[in-house]
Scaffold this motif. Sequence first.
Motif, short mmCIF file in Angstrom:
data_model
loop_
_atom_site.label_atom_id
_atom_site.label_comp_id
_atom_site.label_asym_id
_atom_site.label_seq_id
_atom_site.Cartn_x
_atom_site.Cartn_y
_atom_site.Cartn_z
N HIS A 3 1.01 -0.95 0.03
CA HIS A 3 -0.08 0.03 -0.06
C HIS A 3 0.90 1.34 -0.01
O HIS A 3 2.02 1.25 0.49
N GLY A 11 -6.77 -6.05 -0.25
CA GLY A 11 -7.61 -5.00 -0.56
C GLY A 11 -6.94 -4.23 -2.01
O GLY A 11 -6.45 -4.96 -3.01
N ASP A 12 -7.30 -3.20 -2.11
CA ASP A 12 -7.01 -2.41 -3.10
C ASP A 12 -6.79 -0.80 -3.01
O ASP A 12 -6.76 -0.66 -1.71
#
Length: 329
Positions: A131, A217-218
Amino acid sequence: MTATFPGLRLRRLRQSETLRAMVRETRLGVADLVCPLFVVPGKRVRREIASLPGNFHLSVDELVKECGRVAGLDIPAVILFGIPESKDEMGSGAYARDGIVQQAVRALKKQLPDLVVITDVCLCEYTSHGHCGVVVGGAVDNDRTLDLVSKTALSHAEAGADIVAPSDMMDGRVAAIRGMLDGNGFTMTPVLSYAAKYASAFYGPFRDAAGSTPQFGDRRSYQMDPPNVREALREVRADIDEGADIIMVKPALAYLDVIRRVREECDLPLAAYNVSGEYAMVKAAAREGLLDEKRAVIEVLTAIKRAGADLILTYHARDVAAWLREGSG
Ligand code: PBG
């Protein structure tokens, strides 16, 4: 009355290449181009990136050679992305004094002082989770990330970066970086802000190249939602208020309307990022013999300029510079 057919004949000015060139409204020039490059640890490393044919993972020594070629083609600037030896939770390689980008910048500024070196300021290539910021309780914590991206920007400026380009999309990062730079005497280092950066499918090949695909996640909680354009203008205004010197829209091709809107509403120089997926699409289609690569690339980049961009970050930069030099652009 000649303003209608048969008096009006728009084909008159299309009869020869010389005439067409005289009335051409948009010109692509080598001075518009910024070449993205990937730097990796090691020596004598020059490894082609499978997802980005014609682009390489380069160790610092090879990067300097490549930048010599880039400068020899009259491309004014490069933007550097680093792939560190190891990654950790806090992305410490991003702001290490001897991090890979910091080493690269020092070498480049020594060997090629006139080449403008832009650094991408983000944590995603350096974090183990992939991230762009600090993860707290499964979510990217905005305010804690600000400290780290500003430290990253400062370490790039200390190494000699000419322009720092934050791409993390945290709120308040331009002000945080500007404050950090100014507080340390770097009042003249410009900030190129990835202001309107969308959560796009077109970053796929880059994430392979940088090993920065999120492990869970993204990026949709920090990058923009593709359907929005008014929100892009708010992002741009916020970054201008915080002190950005150049604004960027990214990706380019599916966002030409965003480039146009930003151009109309802001006076700052505007950059557009012709991203990895846009590059890969043209390359793949050309390889299949489905389109003429040179014509397609020039058409795409000219469209990005026509939409309103002043600068284009593109993996096609070296090819385009060579074509423009031949005069076949
Ligand atoms: C880092 C960053 C990315 C790109 C530029 N800076 C990847 C991402 O946001 O996932 C993408 C560039 C490209 O696709 O060519 N945050």
